[in-house]
Design a protein around this motif. Structure first.
Motif, PDB file in Angstrom:
ATOM      1  N   LYS A   1       0.909   3.649   1.728  1.00 49.56           N
ATOM      2  CA  LYS A   1       0.868   2.205   1.475  1.00 49.56           C
ATOM      3  C   LYS A   1       1.035   1.906  -0.003  1.00 49.56           C
ATOM      4  O   LYS A   1       1.769   0.985  -0.399  1.00 49.56           O
ATOM      5  CB  LYS A   1      -0.443   1.618   1.988  1.00 49.56           C
ATOM      6  N   MET A   2       0.365   2.689  -0.862  1.00 49.26           N
ATOM      7  CA  MET A   2       0.500   2.509  -2.301  1.00 49.26           C
ATOM      8  C   MET A   2       1.941   2.787  -2.740  1.00 49.26           C
ATOM      9  O   MET A   2       2.514   2.046  -3.553  1.00 49.26           O
ATOM     10  CB  MET A   2      -0.465   3.436  -3.036  1.00 49.26           C
ATOM     11  N   ARG A   3       2.515   3.823  -2.182  1.00 51.31           N
ATOM     12  CA  ARG A   3       3.894   4.186  -2.524  1.00 51.31           C
ATOM     13  C   ARG A   3       4.851   3.073  -2.093  1.00 51.31           C
ATOM     14  O   ARG A   3       5.788   2.727  -2.820  1.00 51.31           O
ATOM     15  CB  ARG A   3       4.233   5.499  -1.818  1.00 51.31           C
ATOM     16  N   ARG A   4       4.578   2.509  -0.905  1.00 53.58           N
ATOM     17  CA  ARG A   4       5.411   1.425  -0.408  1.00 53.58           C
ATOM     18  C   ARG A   4       5.299   0.200  -1.300  1.00 53.58           C
ATOM     19  O   ARG A   4       6.276  -0.509  -1.553  1.00 53.58           O
ATOM     20  CB  ARG A   4       5.002   1.085   1.017  1.00 53.58           C
ATOM     21  N   GLY A   5       4.081  -0.048  -1.792  1.00 46.14           N
ATOM     22  CA  GLY A   5       3.890  -1.163  -2.708  1.00 46.14           C
ATOM     23  C   GLY A   5       4.667  -1.003  -3.997  1.00 46.14           C
ATOM     24  O   GLY A   5       5.022  -1.986  -4.663  1.00 46.14           O
ATOM     25  N   ASN A   6       4.934   0.245  -4.366  1.00 43.16           N
ATOM     26  CA  ASN A   6       5.719   0.526  -5.567  1.00 43.16           C
ATOM     27  C   ASN A   6       7.208   0.643  -5.277  1.00 43.16           C
ATOM     28  O   ASN A   6       7.991   1.064  -6.144  1.00 43.16           O
ATOM     29  CB  ASN A   6       5.228   1.816  -6.230  1.00 43.16           C
TER      30      ASN A   6
ATOM     31  N   THR B   1       5.103   1.546   6.970  1.00 44.91           N
ATOM     32  CA  THR B   1       4.402   2.361   5.975  1.00 44.91           C
ATOM     33  C   THR B   1       4.946   3.781   5.959  1.00 44.91           C
ATOM     34  O   THR B   1       5.103   4.389   4.893  1.00 44.91           O
ATOM     35  CB  THR B   1       2.888   2.386   6.267  1.00 44.91           C
TER      36      THR B   1
END
Length: 439
Positions: free
Chosen positions: A103-108, A138
Motif C-alpha cells: 500500500k505504501m509503495r502504491r501510494g508512491n 494493491t
C-alpha cells in the motif's frame, strides 16, 4: 559460542561459485526455454503483455519448469516491485506486513507483484485475505502450485485470477538448456550420444534438476567420453515424481484404467509399472484392477474378476516385489479380455429405477405367507413354482405392480455375453409366449 559461529561464517570466502541454475537464470522472458503455450505471441501472457493488461495469475505445473522465474521476469517487464513469499513459511503477521508495504509503495506510484510459492498451502480463509488487495490494485498476485487449482484454491480467488498451465520440459528443451550450460561452463559434457540422452531423461522434464546433474557430470575427471552404463554407475537416477495423494496419483490410475478399457496391454502394464515404481500401494492397485474387471469387462469374461482376486491373493501371500508380477499378469489379462460395461450400465439404471419407484412393494404372489392372515390377504397367491413349469420358466412378473417392466441389462455381442444374450432373448420370447397364452 555465537562469536565462534560468526567467525566461521566470516571465514567462508565470498568467491564461492554460484550454482549453475542461478547463473543461467533467464534475464528476460525471451530467454525462457519452453512454455510457448503460455509465453508465445498468441499465448495468454504474450497477449496480456502486448496489450498492457496483465492480470493476477496462477501458474500450475510440476517443479523446475520456470514458475518463479517467469513471475520475476513479469515484474521486470511491467516495472512492478517483485515480492516473493512461500505459503509454507508465511503466516498472517507476515502477510499483513507485505500488504502494508505494498500500500505504501502504491501510494508512491509503484505497484507490487506478489509471487506466492506453494499457494495451495494457504487454507481457504487465508486465501480470502488476498481478495480485497487484489481488487483494489494493491497487489498483482501470481501464485504457483503443483496441485490442481480446481481442488486446492477457493472459487473466489480463482474468479479473480487466470490459471496458466506450465508443462514439463520436452527433451528438445532440455537439450537446449544443456547447450547453454556447456557454454556457461566452458566445457562440453564428457558423454556419448546415448549417455547424453540418458542424462536428459534423468531430469524428467525438470530444468533445475538437469542443471544440477550437469554440474555433477562437468566436475568429473574422465578419459574420453562416458557411455550410458558408465554414466549410470557414477550418477544415481532421480526418483520419478509421483505424489501418491495428489494429481499425479489420479492421473496415472486414470491412464491405467483407460489403457485397460482400450485393450492396450503394453500401455496398461507400463502405467502399472510407473505407479509401482513411484511407491504406490500394491493393495490399492489390486483393488482398482478388480474394479476395472467388473466395470469394463463384466460378464463378457467372468474369469476376469477371478483373475484379479487371485492376483490380489497372490500378492498378499508373496508381498513385494514377487507379488507385483501377479498384478501385472492380471492387468494384461484385463487388457486383452473382451469388454462390456453392460452390467455396470444395468446396475446404474437399476439404482435410478429404485429411486424413482420409492417404496413400491413386491407383487403379492412372490411374497412368502407364513401366517394365516398373510395368506388371507393374498400373500403367495397364484405363485408359479418355476421348476414345475415348462422349460423351467413361469414367465411371472417379479417387479412391483403398476410398474412397466424395464429392460436394464443389455448384453453386448462380445465374449461370453454373446451366450448370455442368447439366453436373455430365449427367456424374453418365452415370457411373451406365456403372456399371450394367459390372455
Amino acid at each position: 559460542m555465537s562469536d565462534l559461529f560468526d567467525q566461521a561464517q566470516n571465514a567462508v570466502p565470498d568467491t564461492a561459485p554460484r550454482p549453475l541454475a542461478d547463473r543461467l537464470r533467464p534475464q528476460k522472458l525471451s530467454d525462457v526455454i519452453g512454455q510457448d503455450q503460455v509465453l508465445g505471441p498468441e499465448a495468454p501472457l504474450g497477449v496480456m503483455l502486448a496489450s498492457g493488461s496483465l492480470s493476477s495469475l496462477v501458474f500450475w505445473g510440476p517443479p523446475g519448469v520456470g514458475k518463479t522465474t517467469i513471475a520475476r521476469l513479469l515484474a521486470d517487464e511491467t516495472d512492478l516491485h517483485f515480492v516473493q513469499i512461500s505459503a509454507i513459511f508465511t503466516g498472517v503477521p507476515e502477510l499483513r506486513k507485505v500488504f502494508e508495504e505494498a500500500k505504501m509503495r502504491r501510494g508512491n506510484g509503484r505497484g507490487t507483484l506478489l509471487f506466492v510459492d506453494e499457494i495451495h498451502r494457504f487454507n481457504k480463509a487465508q486465501q480470502d485475505g488476498f481478495l480485497p488487495h487484489m481488487e483494489d490494485g494493491t497487489i498483482l498476485l501470481v501464485g504457483a502450485t503443483t496441485e490442481n487449482p480446481s481442488f486446492e484454491l477457493n472459487a473466489a480467488l480463482l474468479s479473480r485470477a487466470q490459471v496458466l498451465v506450465l508443462e514439463r520440459l520436452e527433451l528438445a528443451d532440455l537439450e537446449h538448456l544443456a547447450q547453454r550450460a556447456e557454454q556457461e561452463l566452458g566445457v562440453a559434457l564428457p558423454l556419448e550420444g546415448a549417455a547424453r540422452e540418458a542424462l536428459l531423461e534423468m531430469a524428467d522434464g525438470d530444468g533445475r534438476a538437469l542443471l544440477n546433474l550437469i554440474e555433477q557430470v562437468a566436475a568429473w575427471t574422465v578419459d574420453g567420453k562416458l557411455d550410458t552404463e558408465a554414466l549410470s554407475a557414477r550418477l544415481m537416477k532421480r526418483a520419478a515424481k509421483y505424489d501418491k495423494s495428489g494429481d499425479e496419483h489420479y492421473n496415472l490410475i486414470s491412464a491405467l484404467h483407460k489403457s485397460v478399457r482400450g485393450s492396450d496391454p503394453d500401455a496398461a502394464v507400463y502405467w502399472l509399472a510407473r505407479m509401482l515404481a513411484g511407491g504406490e500401494d500394491p493393495r490399492y492397485l489390486a483393488r482398482r484392477i478388480t474394479r476395472m474387471a467388473v466395470e469394463d469387462i463384466g460378464l463378457a469374461d467372468p474369469q476376469a474378476q477371478a483373475q484379479c482376486l487371485q492376483a490380489w491373493e497372490t500378492y498378499e501371500r508373496l508381498g513385494s516385489p514377487e507379488g507385483e508380477l501377479a498384478l501385472a499378469q492380471a492387468v494384461l489379462y484385463l487388457a486383452l479380455a473382451p469388454k462390456s460395461n453392460a452390467a455396470y450400465v444395468a446396475y446404474k439404471s437399476a439404482v435410478r429405477q429404485a429411486k424413482d419407484t420409492g417404496s413400491a412393494p413386491p407383487p403379492k404372489h412372490i411374497l412368502n405367507a407364513p401366517t394365516r392372515l398373510m395368506k388371507e390377504i393374498g400373500y403367495g397367491a397364484d405363485y408359479a413354482y418355476d421348476h414345475d413349469a415348462e422349460d423351467g420358466f413361469s414367465g411371472q412378473n417379479y417387479f412391483p405392480e403398476g410398474i412397466e417392466r424395464p429392460s436394464l441389462y443389455q448384453p453386448v455381442e462380445r465374449g461370453f455375453e454373446r451366450e448370455l444374450k442368447k439366453r436373455l432373448d430365449y427367456f424374453s420370447k418365452l415370457r411373451s409366449k406365456r403372456g399371450a397364452d394367459a390372455s
